[in-house]
Motif scaffolding. Structure first.
Motif, mmCIF file in Angstrom:
data_model
loop_
_atom_site.group_PDB
_atom_site.id
_atom_site.type_symbol
_atom_site.label_atom_id
_atom_site.label_comp_id
_atom_site.label_asym_id
_atom_site.label_seq_id
_atom_site.Cartn_x
_atom_site.Cartn_y
_atom_site.Cartn_z
ATOM 1 N N THR A 31 -4.361 -2.387 -7.246
ATOM 2 C CA THR A 31 -3.600 -3.113 -6.112
ATOM 3 C C THR A 31 -2.632 -1.101 -5.802
ATOM 4 O OG1 THR A 31 -3.719 -4.754 -6.458
ATOM 5 C CG2 THR A 31 -2.295 -4.729 -4.880
ATOM 6 N N SER A 32 -2.175 -1.430 -6.685
ATOM 7 C CA SER A 32 -1.049 0.108 -6.438
ATOM 8 C C SER A 32 -1.724 1.422 -5.684
ATOM 9 C CB SER A 32 -1.189 0.645 -7.771
ATOM 10 O OG SER A 32 -0.166 -0.450 -8.627
ATOM 11 N N PHE A 33 -3.212 1.232 -5.595
ATOM 12 C CA PHE A 33 -4.216 2.466 -5.284
ATOM 13 C C PHE A 33 -4.342 1.985 -3.049
ATOM 14 C CE2 PHE A 33 -7.816 4.964 -4.460
ATOM 15 C CZ PHE A 33 -7.594 5.927 -4.525
ATOM 16 N N PHE A 34 -5.737 1.322 -3.666
ATOM 17 C CA PHE A 34 -6.088 1.600 -2.691
ATOM 18 C C PHE A 34 -5.409 1.413 -0.821
ATOM 19 C CE2 PHE A 34 -9.613 0.491 -4.771
ATOM 20 C CZ PHE A 34 -10.532 1.292 -4.171
ATOM 21 N N GLY A 62 2.540 -1.347 -1.964
ATOM 22 C CA GLY A 62 1.845 -1.771 -3.301
ATOM 23 C C GLY A 62 1.948 -2.862 -3.784
ATOM 24 N N THR A 63 2.342 -3.081 -5.445
ATOM 25 C CA THR A 63 2.473 -4.235 -5.970
ATOM 26 C C THR A 63 4.149 -5.033 -5.792
ATOM 27 O OG1 THR A 63 2.735 -3.448 -7.974
ATOM 28 C CG2 THR A 63 0.972 -4.481 -7.305
ATOM 29 N N THR A 122 7.831 -1.813 -0.858
ATOM 30 C CA THR A 122 8.811 -2.394 -1.954
ATOM 31 C C THR A 122 10.257 -1.787 -2.417
ATOM 32 O OG1 THR A 122 8.017 -1.057 -4.156
ATOM 33 C CG2 THR A 122 6.981 -2.955 -3.974
ATOM 34 N N LEU A 123 11.435 -2.277 -2.508
ATOM 35 C CA LEU A 123 12.864 -1.711 -2.723
ATOM 36 C C LEU A 123 12.512 -0.469 -3.697
ATOM 37 C CD1 LEU A 123 15.285 -1.347 -1.663
ATOM 38 C CD2 LEU A 123 16.042 -3.589 -2.425
ATOM 39 N N ALA A 124 12.157 -1.160 -4.977
ATOM 40 C CA ALA A 124 12.222 0.005 -6.161
ATOM 41 C C ALA A 124 11.894 1.303 -6.109
ATOM 42 C CB ALA A 124 11.908 -0.947 -7.540
ATOM 43 N N THR A 125 10.507 1.413 -5.467
ATOM 44 C CA THR A 125 9.812 2.254 -5.162
ATOM 45 C C THR A 125 9.966 2.888 -4.156
ATOM 46 O OG1 THR A 125 7.427 0.904 -4.466
ATOM 47 C CG2 THR A 125 7.454 1.554 -6.690
#
Length: 689
Positions: free
Chosen positions: A132-135, A152-153, A410-413
């Motif tokens: 889920t962090s790739f596609f 991503g996640t 996502t807010l963090a990344t």
């Protein structure tokens, strides 16, 4: 002697005229729509064929498709649907490539432990967090319009997905499962999670086809922030069993947070000292590193990868000390290399997961669109909300074929990518390279990673969401209604569950809007001294017999009663004589009856059938009471609704005006006709003696 254009010089007292105007008084002539087009010209309309007159939308759609099928139109459409075709030719390779590479690698390094950690929230094996962090990241880089967005996640979606997975594929009551049974259970859970991603992606693609990007506005900022804060508390409580080394069934449904707390407190004597120690040491490292990254954001060339350091240290410690065999510490185990076979999710599950896919789709789009808009405004570029629907819908639907669970920005990344110097979507490709290297070659190095460390990563990633509660005092000071929306949503999310809490928050937020439209009051306007402007009566001049009212809200079935009561009070159409209250005195009767009323409809954005009928009834009552009714500044939509309701059977087109000033000038002329002397006329006009 001729007057200026648009004005009229009225005859003196001795002249023969049916109008008795003061000598030399000049009033601006009533500027109707027909008069406006006569003076300034209207829009030139192209002659149309008879068939086009009967079917304008059909022929307009045909012309639009014809333009789209031309070479230029097709290229523009392709650029709109594949944004790299637009920004890649203008890419500044020397200035931006290094920043995108560093930011992409940094985010990719964080994606690895975070993806595995969020997979636990979704109740699937950790390797599916890497998928889920790739596609989705790869697909969004090709279709998204947010240059600084990192997908991503996401903890909220992982938790919502985990609730659906646990409900549809619960863990057997028998605690010890064989290897084959465990694999079958994991396969079923992965299938449900992929079906949820497929359903949410299909819903977003349907919204894209219908151009429903505006739906994201229904999730207001207080609702989104309360939702994320409440979910952060759910994440913290749900990770307590992993922190303490307890094997407890996951609680779902209403009051799941309190059920989990009760189960943890009951099983607390059975906690694993080894996993408790690992959790304490991990949090002792991760939390200060997060704080350092925030406080010294401007001084650090790149954020400190605390998660990666913790993963490496914990894996080495577990391997060298054999914590998995000696103290039964739960570890990640073998990560399969390569990619899963493309597989269409079980479509038979779609009816069962539709109730879960819809809120996930709304949260995905709302969070991603708001994040993209924040950074687009900051760096001066535009976001296409409907293209964002296509990007996130395609990333969820296509990635579900590779056993991925729902994903979003996502807010963090995203914040990490911006701080590391990311400039464009090209950073996502570098992030994919890092995750790809782990999937192909570096997976075995995570075999001994304790799951307690992943739980600590989940908790530490909620730091920003917990700190959103610090904004509550400021929100109370700015808007108490928004404060109430925030609190109601947060309590509903914490007490019930994420899905129901989101529904309660959205409904309550919409109800506050409806209730506020029903509590408005008509504003009585008067002419400001020395100007032609009309403002609220405090400090403005009021002409006896003239009432100018502004109604500042849409006119629909919910506000028609308030509209009627306001007009009855101002015009004295109720029972008995109209009364009013002085600010510092008792109730007194108004001596001067209203002879002319001007309704300013500039703030009435729409009117439904009930509201239109109310205006028509008002026109009839004013005619019976010998009150001259004038309407000003009706937009085309409202005027069309009023016309279809029969307004022109009660009033003439000459009683419709394009501005309050023109309507007031016409009203003053009507009042002057009843003045017997010049001094009374000038006093009525507000000219003084």
């Amino acid at each position: 002697m001729s007057g200026i254009q648009g004005t009229r010089t009225y005859p003196g007292a001795g002249d023969t005229s049916d109008l008795k105007y003061p000598l030399g008084t000049r009033l601006r002539e009533a500027l109707t729509e027909a008069r406006f087009h006569q003076l300034f010209g209207g829009e030139e309309q192209e002659p149309e064929l008879p068939a086009e007159r009967r079917f304008p939308r059909l022929f307009g759609l045909g012309r639009l498709r014809a333009r789209a099928c031309s070479g230029t139109g097709a290229w523009r459409l392709l650029q709109a649907r594949l944004p790299p075709l637009h920004w890649l030719p203008h890419y500044r390779w020397r200035a931006w490539l290094l920043g995108d590479a560093v930011a992409g690698v940094t985010v990719g390094i964080v994606h690895v432990p975070q993806g595995m950690a969020f997979a636990l929230l979704a109740s699937v094996p950790p390797v599916f967090g890497l998928y889920t962090s790739f596609f989705p990241v790869l697909i969004y880089s090709l279709l998204g319009t947010g240059r600084h967005l990192s997908t991503g996640t996401f903890a909220i979606l992982s938790l919502m997905t985990g609730s659906a997975v646990e409900r549809l594929v619960p863990e057997p009551l028998v605690g010890n499962l064989s290897g084959t049974e465990k694999e079958q259970l994991d396969a079923q859970r992965v299938g449900v999670a992929a079906a949820v991603a497929f359903g949410s992606g299909a819903l977003m693609l349907g919204m894209f086809v219908l151009q429903l990007g505006v739906l994201s506005t229904f999730l207001s900022e207080p609702v989104v922030k309360a939702l994320t804060s409440g979910v952060a508390l759910h994440v913290l409580v749900s990770q307590l069993p992993s922190l303490l080394g307890l094997s407890l069934p996951r609680q779902i449904g209403c009051f799941s947070l309190f059920k989990t707390l009760a189960a943890v407190l009951t099983a607390l004597p059975r906690s694993s000292l080894a996993e408790l120690t690992i959790s304490a040491l991990s949090l002792a490292l991760l939390v200060p590193v997060k704080e350092l990254n925030v406080r010294f954001r401007d001084r650090l060339p790149t954020p400190i990868p605390g998660e990666v350091v913790m993963v490496l240290l914990a894996s080495v410690l577990c391997f060298t000390s054999s914590l998995d065999t000696r103290y039964h510490v739960q570890i990640v185990g073998l990560l399969p290399g390569g990619f899963p076979q493309p597989l269409l999710p079980n479509l038979a599950e779609l009816p069962r997961i539709l109730a879960d896919s819809l809120p996930i789709a709304l949260v995905t789009f709302a969070v991603s669109a708001s994040l993209a808009s924040i950074y687009a405004d900051k760096y001066s570029y535009t976001i296409d909300s409907n293209q964002e629907l296509l990007a996130h819908g395609a990333s969820n639907l296509i990635s579900s074929l590779f056993s991925c669970f729902p994903n979003s920005a996502t807010l963090a990344t995203t914040s990490l990518l911006v701080d590391a110097g990311g400039k464009t979507q090209l950073a996502g490709l570098f992030s994919c390279i890092v995750v790809l290297s782990v999937l192909l070659w570096l997976g075995p190095f995570f075999y001994y990673l304790p799951k307690a460390v992943l739980a600590c990563i989940n908790i530490s990633s909620m730091r920003q969401m917990f700190f959103q509660m610090q904004e509550l005092p400021q929100l109370w000071h700015i808007s108490r209604v928004d404060f109430a929306v925030w609190m109601v949503t947060w309590v509903a999310v914490v007490t019930l569950n994420v899905d129901l809490g989101l529904a309660v928050g959205v409904v309550f937020s919409m109800m506050t809007v409806v209730c506020r439209t029903q509590r408005v009051q008509c504003l009585a306007l008067g002419q400001a001294e020395g100007t032609e402007l009309y403002r609220p009566l405090r400090g403005s001049h009021k002409v006896p017999g003239l009432c100018i009212l502004s109604y500042p809200t849409p006119l629909y079935f919910g506000t028609r009663g308030q509209f009627r009561r306001n007009l009855e009070w101002h015009l004295g159409l109720g029972e008995g004589e109209k009364e009013t209250s002085k600010p510092d005195g008792p109730t007194v009767a108004v001596a001067e009856p209203v002879r002319v009323v001007v309704l300013d409809f500039s703030a009435v954005t729409f009117a439904d059938a009930a509201g239109a009928r109310e205006v028509v009834q008002l026109a009839s009552r004013c005619r019976d009471a010998r009150i001259h009714l004038l309407l000003a500044q009706c937009n085309a939509s409202v005027l069309g609704t009023l016309t279809r309701a029969g307004l022109l059977d009660r009033v003439t087109p000459d009683q419709l005006f394009v501005s309050v000033q023109d309507a007031a000038a016409y009203a003053l002329g009507s009042l002057v006709r009843g003045s017997s002397t010049r001094s009374e006329s000038r006093e009525a006009l507000g000219c003084g003696k």
